[in-house]
Design an enzyme around this catalytic site. Structure first.
Site, PDB file in Angstrom:
ATOM      1  N   GLY A  10       0.779  -1.351  -0.036  1.00 44.65           N
ATOM      2  CA  GLY A  10       0.036  -0.120   0.010  1.00 44.65           C
ATOM      3  C   GLY A  10       0.866   1.308   0.029  1.00 44.65           C
ATOM      4  N   THR A 131       5.399   1.989   5.963  1.00 41.45           N
ATOM      5  CA  THR A 131       4.010   1.501   6.256  1.00 41.45           C
ATOM      6  C   THR A 131       3.298   2.464   7.409  1.00 41.45           C
ATOM      7  OG1 THR A 131       2.351   0.252   7.257  1.00 41.45           O
ATOM      8  CG2 THR A 131       4.482  -0.229   8.068  1.00 41.45           C
ATOM      9  N   ILE A 132       2.227   2.957   7.084  1.00 43.55           N
ATOM     10  CA  ILE A 132       1.568   3.867   8.017  1.00 43.55           C
ATOM     11  C   ILE A 132       1.363   3.040   9.157  1.00 43.55           C
ATOM     12  CG2 ILE A 132       0.448   5.382   6.325  1.00 43.55           C
ATOM     13  CD1 ILE A 132      -2.207   3.817   7.128  1.00 43.55           C
ATOM     14  N   ASP A 133       1.216   1.767   9.276  1.00 44.50           N
ATOM     15  CA  ASP A 133       0.822   0.771  10.300  1.00 44.50           C
ATOM     16  C   ASP A 133       1.816   0.976  11.429  1.00 44.50           C
ATOM     17  OD1 ASP A 133      -1.207   0.526   8.755  1.00 44.50           O
ATOM     18  OD2 ASP A 133      -0.526  -1.830   8.285  1.00 44.50           O
ATOM     19  N   ARG A 177      -4.341  -2.228  10.682  1.00 42.45           N
ATOM     20  CA  ARG A 177      -4.500  -3.802  10.486  1.00 42.45           C
ATOM     21  C   ARG A 177      -4.291  -4.275  11.644  1.00 42.45           C
ATOM     22  NH1 ARG A 177      -1.034  -6.932   6.069  1.00 42.45           N
ATOM     23  NH2 ARG A 177       0.838  -5.522   7.163  1.00 42.45           N
TER      24      ARG A 177
HETATM   25  O1  F6P Z   1      -1.028  -1.699   5.611  1.00 38.46           O
HETATM   26  C1  F6P Z   1      -1.289  -0.479   5.278  1.00 38.46           C
HETATM   27  C2  F6P Z   1      -3.018  -0.340   5.261  1.00 38.46           C
HETATM   28  O2  F6P Z   1      -3.396   1.132   5.082  1.00 38.46           O
HETATM   29  C3  F6P Z   1      -3.561  -0.968   6.429  1.00 38.46           C
HETATM   30  O3  F6P Z   1      -3.628   0.021   7.743  1.00 38.46           O
HETATM   31  C4  F6P Z   1      -5.108  -1.179   5.932  1.00 38.46           C
HETATM   32  O4  F6P Z   1      -5.787  -2.226   6.597  1.00 38.46           O
HETATM   33  C5  F6P Z   1      -4.542  -1.775   4.550  1.00 38.46           C
HETATM   34  O5  F6P Z   1      -3.471  -1.090   4.203  1.00 38.46           O
HETATM   35  C6  F6P Z   1      -5.713  -1.379   3.411  1.00 38.46           C
HETATM   36  O6  F6P Z   1      -5.452  -1.758   2.220  1.00 38.46           O
HETATM   37  P1  F6P Z   1      -6.128  -1.361   0.901  1.00 38.46           P
HETATM   38  O7  F6P Z   1      -5.704  -0.013   0.506  1.00 38.46           O
HETATM   39  O8  F6P Z   1      -5.650  -2.502   0.017  1.00 38.46           O
HETATM   40  O9  F6P Z   1      -7.667  -1.646   1.358  1.00 38.46           O
END
Ligand code: F6P
Length: 352
Positions: A10, A131-133, A177
């Site tokens: 992402g 990652t933002i996570d 997540r």
């Molecule tokens: O891992 C980064 C993240 O933004 C998570 O926080 C989130 O659950 C996921 O990606 C969302 O992914 P997508 O953009 O594929 O829906």
């Protein structure tokens, strides 16, 4: 020397700042930099272009990634066919064809696992944690996290004034997540009264009692809830299943689920907001611009010194590196007893 660079998984604020730093630092050392398009999909499909200084000029503060990204492609298990097929040899053939001496892979846990496999298959790889996570193992920070936290803090500031005016309970759902870092730091920064994390299953009764006590004092309540948070004995709130993706679960709906559980127990109105991709888009904070720049320069240093199979990492405030093998397949969640949890406790906040 010819070095490929790609952004996988992402997107998040700061990707362009890393691309810029890697490119400029390597060009300073006389290297040619090849930008591989759409993450590992571009490596698999042979799509790349040379990055010239003009290509990385003016992109430091730009959100997203000029190279594009993809969070569904794993060349070791290409899910375009069933059963998934190992097509890594095709990707390696492209790297050889381009004359790559090294690859800089900027990505999250999934991308680091793939990068590690390419390293084991003979492609010299350096990883950069994105990652933002903020959930990558062995690094205290990933770039993008600070920007996401800033979005959450601003959203909570805005929600607080409207919640107070109407004496409502207002829920704000964050991303993250299976890790609660964004909700925890964002919640503290935005003065949330309740912070709910995936790591600590909550009790609906406890949250309702906390809100009711505030209601009795004429106070509104601001709840910051991670998308992976759930009540004890309850599963994750899942928005979608994407079977073609390395992590097929797309989380979402945690706030609405709790809203529905709280509403019948309270007199005031309970409302919810999902921040979603607003946390991933837009310009990086100054902190993330600097961190991304440090990470890019460190990655170029690892490449120049021939230190492959490693991921740049921030430990304390020192920018070093760790073995990709130690990162692949691991996640960093909020540990029980973390200082920020104790701070929230000390303030009398409800943690579920
Ligand atoms: O891992 C980064 C993240 O933004 C998570 O926080 C989130 O659950 C996921 O990606 C969302 O992914 P997508 O953009 O594929 O829906």
């Amino acid at each position: 020397m010819k070095v490929g660079v790609l952004t996988g998984g992402g997107d998040c604020p700061g990707l362009n700042a890393v691309i810029r730093a890697v490119t400029l630092a390597l060009q300073q050392r006389g290297a040619t930099v090849l930008g591989i398009e759409q993450g590992f999909r571009g490596l698999l499909e042979g799509r790349a272009r040379e990055l010239l200084p003009a290509d990385v000029s003016g992109i430091l503060a730009e959100g997203g990634t000029i190279l594009g990204t993809d969070n569904t492609c794993d060349p070791f298990a290409d899910r375009a066919t069933q059963p998934p097929r190992d097509r890594s040899a095709e990707a390696l053939a492209h790297a050889r064809g381009w004359g790559l001496d090294a690859l800089v892979a900027i990505g999250g846990d999934g991308s680091m696992a793939i990068a590690h496999r390419f390293h084991e298959a003979g492609l010299p790889v350096v990883g950069v944690p994105k990652t933002i996570d903020n959930d990558l193992a062995h690094t205290d920070r990933t770039f993008g996290f600070d920007s996401a936290v800033a979005v959450v803090a601003e959203a909570l500031d805005r929600l607080a004034t409207t919640a107070r005016s109407h004496r409502r309970v207002m829920l704000c759902e964050t991303m993250g997540r299976y890790a609660g870092w964004i909700a925890l730091e964002g919640g503290l920064a935005g003065a949330a009264d309740v912070i709910l994390l995936p790591e600590r299953p909550y009790s609906v009764d406890a949250v309702a009692a906390f809100c009711a006590a505030r209601e009795a004092q004429g106070l509104s309540t601001l709840i910051c809830i991670a998308e992976g948070a759930h009540a004890a004995g309850e599963g994750l709130a899942v928005r979608a299943h994407l079977p073609g993706s390395p992590d097929p679960l797309r989380l979402g709906g945690a706030a609405e689920r709790l809203q529905n559980a709280l509403q019948p127990r309270l007199n005031c109105e309970v409302r919810s907001v999902v921040l979603g991709h607003t946390q991933r888009g837009g310009t990086p904070t100054a902190y993330d611009r600097v961190l991304a720049t440090r990470f890019g320069v460190a990655a170029a240093g690892l490449v120049s010194r021939g230190e492959f199979g490693r991921m740049v990492a921030l430990q304390g405030n020192a920018c070093g590196s760790v073995a990709l093998a130690d990162v692949a397949g691991r996640n960093r969640v909020v540990p029980e007893g973390h200082e920020l949890l104790r701070a929230a406790d000390a303030l009398g906040l409800c943690l579920g």
